[in-house]
Design an enzyme around this catalytic site. Structure first.
Site, short mmCIF file in Angstrom:
data_model
loop_
_atom_site.label_atom_id
_atom_site.label_comp_id
_atom_site.label_asym_id
_atom_site.label_seq_id
_atom_site.Cartn_x
_atom_site.Cartn_y
_atom_site.Cartn_z
N GLY A 229 97.23 38.35 13.86
CA GLY A 229 96.97 39.72 14.29
C GLY A 229 95.66 40.14 13.64
O GLY A 229 95.64 40.68 12.54
N GLY B 199 55.82 43.94 32.27
CA GLY B 199 55.07 45.18 32.33
C GLY B 199 54.93 45.91 31.01
O GLY B 199 54.32 46.97 30.95
N TYR C 120 95.73 29.11 21.50
CA TYR C 120 95.48 30.12 22.52
C TYR C 120 94.80 31.35 21.93
O TYR C 120 94.80 31.56 20.73
CB TYR C 120 96.79 30.53 23.21
CG TYR C 120 97.74 31.32 22.33
CD1 TYR C 120 97.65 32.71 22.24
CD2 TYR C 120 98.71 30.67 21.58
CE1 TYR C 120 98.50 33.43 21.43
CE2 TYR C 120 99.57 31.39 20.76
CZ TYR C 120 99.46 32.75 20.68
OH TYR C 120 100.29 33.48 19.87
N CYS D 140 95.89 37.27 18.61
CA CYS D 140 96.05 38.35 19.57
C CYS D 140 95.22 39.49 19.01
O CYS D 140 94.93 39.55 17.83
CB CYS D 140 97.51 38.75 19.71
SG CYS D 140 98.30 39.21 18.19
N SER E 179 100.93 33.88 15.05
CA SER E 179 99.97 34.61 15.86
C SER E 179 99.16 35.47 14.91
O SER E 179 99.71 36.30 14.19
CB SER E 179 100.72 35.48 16.87
OG SER E 179 99.81 36.34 17.51
N GLU F 166 99.18 38.68 9.40
CA GLU F 166 98.26 39.81 9.36
C GLU F 166 98.12 40.39 7.97
O GLU F 166 97.42 41.37 7.76
CB GLU F 166 98.70 40.88 10.37
CG GLU F 166 100.15 41.24 10.28
CD GLU F 166 100.65 42.07 11.46
OE1 GLU F 166 99.83 42.75 12.09
OE2 GLU F 166 101.86 42.04 11.72
N HIS G 58 58.90 48.10 39.72
CA HIS G 58 59.27 48.20 38.31
C HIS G 58 60.68 48.77 38.12
O HIS G 58 61.51 48.22 37.40
CB HIS G 58 58.26 49.08 37.59
CG HIS G 58 58.60 49.32 36.16
ND1 HIS G 58 58.45 48.36 35.20
CD2 HIS G 58 59.16 50.39 35.55
CE1 HIS G 58 58.86 48.83 34.05
NE2 HIS G 58 59.30 50.06 34.22
N LYS H 100 56.02 32.93 29.33
CA LYS H 100 55.03 32.72 30.39
C LYS H 100 54.22 31.45 30.14
O LYS H 100 54.05 30.63 31.03
CB LYS H 100 54.11 33.95 30.45
CG LYS H 100 53.30 34.02 31.72
CD LYS H 100 52.40 35.25 31.71
CE LYS H 100 53.17 36.54 31.85
NZ LYS H 100 52.41 37.73 31.45
N ARG I 157 46.36 36.97 29.51
CA ARG I 157 47.72 37.44 29.79
C ARG I 157 48.61 37.36 28.55
O ARG I 157 48.48 36.47 27.74
CB ARG I 157 48.33 36.60 30.91
CG ARG I 157 47.36 36.39 32.05
CD ARG I 157 47.90 35.42 33.09
NE ARG I 157 49.14 35.89 33.69
CZ ARG I 157 49.88 35.13 34.49
NH1 ARG I 157 49.54 33.88 34.76
NH2 ARG I 157 50.98 35.63 35.01
N ARG J 97 59.83 32.97 36.43
CA ARG J 97 60.81 33.24 35.38
C ARG J 97 62.17 33.37 36.03
O ARG J 97 62.27 33.62 37.23
CB ARG J 97 60.46 34.49 34.58
CG ARG J 97 60.37 35.71 35.44
CD ARG J 97 60.02 36.94 34.62
NE ARG J 97 59.70 38.04 35.51
CZ ARG J 97 58.62 38.79 35.38
NH1 ARG J 97 57.76 38.59 34.42
NH2 ARG J 97 58.40 39.78 36.22
N MET K 92 53.62 44.67 28.07
CA MET K 92 52.39 44.41 27.35
C MET K 92 51.24 44.32 28.36
O MET K 92 51.43 44.58 29.52
CB MET K 92 52.55 43.14 26.54
CG MET K 92 53.45 43.38 25.34
SD MET K 92 53.65 41.92 24.36
CE MET K 92 54.45 40.83 25.47
P1 ADP Z 1 53.09 40.74 33.28
O1 ADP Z 1 53.61 40.04 32.08
O2 ADP Z 1 53.04 42.19 33.11
O3 ADP Z 1 53.75 40.28 34.53
P2 ADP Z 1 50.88 39.02 34.01
O4 ADP Z 1 50.29 38.21 32.92
O5 ADP Z 1 51.77 38.31 34.91
O6 ADP Z 1 51.53 40.33 33.38
O7 ADP Z 1 49.66 39.62 34.82
C1 ADP Z 1 49.81 40.68 35.71
C2 ADP Z 1 49.23 40.37 37.03
O8 ADP Z 1 47.91 39.95 36.93
C3 ADP Z 1 49.92 39.23 37.74
O9 ADP Z 1 51.02 39.68 38.42
C4 ADP Z 1 48.86 38.77 38.70
O10 ADP Z 1 48.89 39.52 39.87
C5 ADP Z 1 47.61 39.03 37.96
N1 ADP Z 1 47.13 37.78 37.38
C6 ADP Z 1 47.55 37.17 36.28
N2 ADP Z 1 46.91 36.01 36.10
C7 ADP Z 1 46.06 35.88 37.12
C8 ADP Z 1 45.12 34.87 37.52
N3 ADP Z 1 44.94 33.76 36.82
N4 ADP Z 1 44.44 35.08 38.65
C9 ADP Z 1 44.62 36.19 39.37
N5 ADP Z 1 45.48 37.15 39.07
C10 ADP Z 1 46.20 37.02 37.95
MG MG Z 2 99.73 44.59 13.05
MG MG Z 3 53.63 38.82 35.62
#
Ligand code: ADP
Ligand code: MG
Ligand code: MG
Length: 898
Positions: free
Chosen positions: A773, A102, A859, A839, A771, A752, A453, A23, A93, A337, A104
């Site tokens: 084996g 989702g 090959y 092979c 070949s 072989e 999710h 990120k 973040r 991403r 962490m």
């Molecule tokens: P995850 O790794 O779980 O996607 P994020 O770091 O993307 O977590 O944060 C989750 C959510 O928080 C994002 O989808 C976004 O909606 C909100 N968010 C993150 N950064 C900001 C920001 N700078 N301003 C407003 N909302 C934010």
């Molecule tokens: Mg054999």
């Molecule tokens: Mg996110």
């Protein structure tokens, strides 16, 4: 500066994922590309690792760096952190090297206190909004930094919502929000005996600490285990200015796929919620609107989003999964991403991008992963008339699955561990369900869209998933799923098709895979690039035909013993083995000859002049006879029914019993088999060779080109090969006579046995090809019998990291590979154009294929189904070796699971 632990966004770039996390690196890359990203900085993954080695201590030097970076955000935003009149608010973040969506934590609206909240109210002229942000902050901070379970807050919220007769926080009036804040504060006080910190710097440092900690929360750990992500990488922490999607109706938040992640089609697909913040779109708490809503209400922003999407695709050359937020009609990109997409989508997009000139063909080829082809070549479904559709949802992750219905992740896991196939149904899934999702064959949810999710996780794992099936009704208490007239209970059979979004009652049938147009194009490119040939291991004319359609350029291994095993042929083979006299044996062999001949003929015709490598009989003879216990049982039975003696039949059985006893060996793998059999009992080899050349002769007469390659198995000593080569040449001359010149055959051997590899220069003087084996070579080099090893200790060895991988799946390059290298070098020192390949199963495995390419094999020969994969892997090996040779920087490997 080597010890730099904090990087402002403009100081980083996409290649710094190790340090900044995915990120953080992408936020930096986007900032530098001029995309509208709220400004911020990223604390390195190394700081997180330090945090763990120093038992949770955050050094003052890091705090100083954070404060210095914070000043830069303040200057850029023209706001001060903690300023009571116009506070700068922050998003804190998490971001691992490989994204773990989702898994962490995040803390939003940080920097709000009893004092600053009033400042925010004043500058925005919207006190309701400011209070909402404060309430959200207390909840997130309380949960993430103070370890209070989320439920404690959601319960309070639900109650307040109910009392005010509203659905979500955005609809609560000012007074209600004040009440909510008070109640949240009580929760905090009650649980921690402390109040929410009113010092913003304390908030910030505690939040950073909490994000570091979230690296080792239980769901993150499970996720890493499944996705084979190292536990010691740590997470980076990005700190960024807040953007308020919940400010008013011209604000909002959404997610977007730049192309369709199911099909790869060139269309933007996304979900959007006006006046919303954070995870509301993906969490399933509110049902989001399609991205077209944005097109209708804020067309200029939509246009801007479209441009940003194209720009990001060009930057990354892949389908992007974007998180964005709009504040008062102003677009901000919060994350990008590489999208989790289906194999089809990955393939189609790669082909399209190459044709649109966004990436090179070579880069498109490098994109293809083993997993993708597994999915492409193995699953799809066969709909029959009688299949009853009970409901329709969204086609969230393609593939079909049938199984028993379960209603919670725990049951999914425990039933699956008993070997049951289960379909997990949930109202919506949360990251806490991850263990159930892993265990299930398929996933069905009632709420949430293509970006929910459940959908994201399922696509990443290749698990079929139908989402947002709102026609269904779920009764969790009684474990019942209602669809119109149907009621399904736990354990009932149900099927889903994640490619169409349809839900069926009962089981559905699977269909053989097909090669799509895109895959054909990609494979053509692979063939243009690759240097190694790809052959197939096939024993029957039918398989050979299949191998050709998958693109095999030859047959690398035709196991003649497999031709003996059909019920009509086995008795003939048995007669050869138990023959009482030479004449009897010759007669039996003469009956086997035309059968073998006709197989070879059909294979030659199918391969139309391409090399066909035929291995003479390899296994010990006892494998063709019934087991001793079976025979003795039969004898007893005959004794009973033939009291006064049908002695004929009895005698026959006795003869076979005697033969089985005679052939019994204490270690058949190392006994009388392969070349040893051919030398001691040359009649069988003689017949096989004759059948091969007769078939060749037939083809030549019909004007079909043939290239037989006769392969002698299990050579350990050059003189063995010398004897058997003479046998082949002799029969060839006898059968072919004047056509000898029209039949360019070769004689070679399988390497072989380690001794063969070590004396390859001697062996090469009698061989036209080698070949390897690799299955037997691995058994004999490591001294493992495969069956025993896999059944008993190999998995333990791999788990304990005594071996890096199962050597029968991934070639042991240091040991077995070294023998191959030695043999190749010795062989080619005598015969520079000695043809050599491998092979066996390794020929269908990526790392092993790369190895074969690097040491210069001609090959690889794998199972027909693996041929497309091997063609791509061979091309990848060539591309990478050319790039390394040109000393270009290696391709940035952007993980597609990001
Ligand atoms: P995850 O790794 O779980 O996607 P994020 O770091 O993307 O977590 O944060 C989750 C959510 O928080 C994002 O989808 C976004 O909606 C909100 N968010 C993150 N950064 C900001 C920001 N700078 N301003 C407003 N909302 C934010
Ligand atoms: Mg054999
Ligand atoms: Mg996110």
């Amino acid at each position: 500066m080597t010890n730099k632990r904090v990087f402002l966004f403009h100081e980083g770039n996409a290649s710094m994922r190790e340090l900044l996390g995915g990120k953080g690196a992408d936020l930096a890359e986007m900032t530098n590309a001029g995309l509208p990203v709220p400004y911020g900085f990223t604390i390195t993954t190394a700081s997180c690792r330090d945090y763990y080695t120093h038992l949770g201590h955050i050094p003052l030097t890091l705090i100083d760096e954070i404060k210095a970076a914070l000043r830069v955000i303040e200057d850029k935003s023209n706001k001060r952190f903690g300023d009571p009149s116009d506070p700068l608010l922050l998003a804190i973040r998490s971001g691992a090297v490989t994204s773990m969506p989702g898994m962490m934590d995040t803390i939003l609206n940080l920097g709000l206190t009893d004092e600053t909240v009033e400042g925010l109210a004043l500058v925005t002229g919207n006190r309701r909004f400011a209070l909402e942000c404060y309430a959200r902050f207390i909840q997130m901070y309380g949960h993430v930094a103070l370890d209070i379970e989320n439920n404690a807050f959601t319960k309070v919220l639900q109650q307040v919502n109910q009392e005010s007769k509203v659905d979500h926080i955005g609809q609560l009036a000012e007074a209600r929000l004040e009440e909510l804040i008070l109640k949240y504060k009580q929760v905090v006080l009650h649980r921690t005996k402390k109040s929410i910190p009113q010092n913003v710097e304390e908030q910030l440092i505690d939040a950073v600490r909490a994000i570091f900690r979230s690296w080792s929360n239980p769901r993150a750990k499970v996720y890493r285990k499944v996705h084979k992500i190292a536990d010691d990488q740590g997470t980076a922490v990005s700190v960024q200015e807040m953007i308020f999607g919940n400010l008013d109706e011209t604000s909002g938040t959404g997610v977007l796929f730049t192309r369709n992640p199911s099909t790869g089609g060139n269309e933007m697909l996304g979900e959007y919620l006006p006046a919303a913040q954070g995870e509301e779109v993906v969490s399933g708490t509110r049902t989001p609107l399609g991205i077209t809503y944005l097109m209708q209400t804020l067309p200029a922003v939509y246009e801007q989003l479209h441009e940003a999407a194209s720009q990001l695709e060009e930057l990354y050359g892949d389908i992007q999964d974007i998180e964005f937020t709009i504040e008062k009609g102003q677009l901000y990109i919060l994350q990008t991403r590489n999208a989790r997409r289906t194999a089809q989508a990955a393939l189609k997009a790669a082909v399209d991008y190459a044709e649109e000139g966004i990436i090179s063909k070579e880069d498109a080829l490098l994109r293809i992963e083993t997993e993708h082809l597994n999915q492409l070549l193995h699953q799809s479904i066969q709909i029959r008339e009688e299949d009853e559709i009970v409901a329709n949802g969204l086609p969230a992750s393609p593939g079909a699955a049938s199984g028993q219905l379960v209603f919670d992740a725990e049951t999914a896991e425990s039933w699956a561990s008993l070997g049951k196939r289960v379909i997990l149904v949930r109202r919506e899934t949360t990251p806490q369900d991850i263990h159930g999702v892993i265990a299930a064959e398929g996933l069905l949810t009632l709420r949430g869209g293509m970006t929910s999710h459940a959908a994201v996780v399922a696509r990443g794992m290749g698990t079929p998933c139908v989402c947002g099936c709102e026609e269904l009704e779920l009764r969790e208490e009684t474990k019942e799923l209602l669809c119109f007239e149907h009621t399904f209970r736990e354990g009932d059979l149900i099927s889903i098709d994640g490619g169409t979004g349809k839900v069926y009652s009962g089981e559905i049938e699977l269909r053989e895979p097909e090669i799509s147009e895109e895959l054909t194009r990609m494979l053509d490119w692979a063939d243009e690039v690759k240097k190694m040939k790809v052959f197939a291991n096939s024993d029957h004319p039918k398989d050979v035909k299949l191998a050709r359609t998958w693109g095999a350029e030859g047959i690398g291994l035709c196991r003649t013993e497999h031709m003996f095993l059909s019920p009509s042929r086995l008795p003939l083979v048995q007669r050869v083995i138990v023959a009482g006299s030479n004449q009897e044996r010759q007669e039996a062999l003469q009956r086997l000859l035309p059968v073998q001949q006709s197989d070879f003929e059909q294979i030659f015709i199918e391969m139309d002049g391409l090399p066909v490598t035929i291995r003479l009989l390899d296994p010990p003879l006892h494998e063709f006879l019934p087991k001793l216990e079976v025979l003795e049982g039969r004898r007893e039975h005959l004794n009973m029914i033939t009291l006064d003696g049908d002695t004929d039949e009895l005698e026959k059985v006795d003869r076979v019993i005697e033969k089985v006893k005679e052939l019994k060996e204490s270690n058949p793998m190392l006994g009388q088999r392969g070349a040893r059999l051919g030398i001691v009992f040359p009649e069988i080899y003689d017949m096989q060779i004759e059948a091969i050349f007769r078939a060749a002769l037939q083809c030549i007469h019909r004007g079909i080109k043939v290239a037989p390659e006769i392969m002698i198995p299990l050579i350990g000593h050059a003189s063995e090969l010398s004897v058997l080569r003479k046998l082949v040449d002799g029969v060839a001359e006898q059968v072919l006579r004047e056509e000898l010149k029209n039949c360019p055959y070769r004689v070679g051997t399988m390497i072989e046995i380690p001794r063969a590899a070590l004396t390859a220069s001697q062996i090469a003087s009698h061989a036209d090809f080698f070949s390897f084996g690799t299955n037997d070579l691995t058994q004999m080099t490591l001294g493992y019998s495969r069956d025993d090893a896999e059944r008993k200790f190999l998995s333990h060895y791999v788990e304990q990291k005594i071996l890096p991988a199962n050597p029968f799946e991934v070639l042991d390059q240091d040991g077995v590979g070294e023998l191959i290298r030695i043999a190749l070098e010795q062989g080619r020192s005598i015969k520079p154009d000695l043809i050599a390949g491998i092979c066996g199963e390794h020929a269908g495995e990526r790392d092993s294929i790369f190895f074969c390419h690097d040491i210069g094999l001609d090959y690889v020969s794998c199972s027909p189904y693996r041929v497309p994969f091997a063609r791509i892997a061979a091309a990848q090996a060539q591309i990478l070796s050319l790039r390394n040779a040109a000393d270009k920087p290696a391709v940035i490997h952007i993980s597609t699971t990001a």
